[in-house]
Write a protein that holds these residues in place. Sequence first.
Motif, mmCIF file in Angstrom:
data_model
loop_
_atom_site.group_PDB
_atom_site.id
_atom_site.type_symbol
_atom_site.label_atom_id
_atom_site.label_comp_id
_atom_site.label_asym_id
_atom_site.label_seq_id
_atom_site.Cartn_x
_atom_site.Cartn_y
_atom_site.Cartn_z
ATOM 1 N N ALA A 37 15.644 26.565 32.649
ATOM 2 C CA ALA A 37 14.304 26.978 32.582
ATOM 3 C C ALA A 37 13.367 26.161 33.533
ATOM 4 C CB ALA A 37 13.942 26.781 30.977
ATOM 5 N N ALA A 40 13.928 27.411 36.985
ATOM 6 C CA ALA A 40 13.322 28.745 37.325
ATOM 7 C C ALA A 40 11.676 28.555 37.201
ATOM 8 C CB ALA A 40 13.684 29.656 36.192
ATOM 9 N N ASN A 74 16.463 32.437 37.278
ATOM 10 C CA ASN A 74 17.090 32.042 35.849
ATOM 11 C C ASN A 74 18.438 32.680 35.376
ATOM 12 O OD1 ASN A 74 16.699 32.286 32.599
ATOM 13 N ND2 ASN A 74 16.336 30.146 33.210
#
Length: 154
Positions: A37, A40, A74
């Motif tokens: 996360a 990304a 992601n």
Amino acid sequence: MPLPATPSADLPAGPEARPARAETATWRTLGRHQVGAIAATLVDFATMIALVEGARLSPEAATPIGAVVGAVANFALGRAWIFRRHTGHWAAQASRYALVSAASAGWNTLGEQLLHGMGHVQYVAARAIVSFVVSLLWNFPMQRGFVFRERREA
């Protein structure tokens, strides 16, 4: 003279070990999910900034492009490294990922409205808090159990 190896009192042996191993695997996957996360998000923001500064797009035009590029990053990380689900059909996984991401955007928007709009928390701080909570309570469980779920043979 070295002492003989004995099982640790902290680690159960036999059938009791399975839940402990599953729990450890879940924590490791969650850790990879959070790293993915963050990666990304960095891709998202870097793309947006590059488009604004380099290509002279407006922030409003660059934001959704950055979000899509970050989402693709992601998804690729989720499939290859976070959940290690290379065998499922990528298009079906991508469709499920898109649904979960759309709902995630809604949860993030609602959280921002509650914390910033109604709670008067500074908007960047509110965004960071909300995105962390949504990641833990929505994105991780939905990606693990729905997007990249492990198919069991009948």
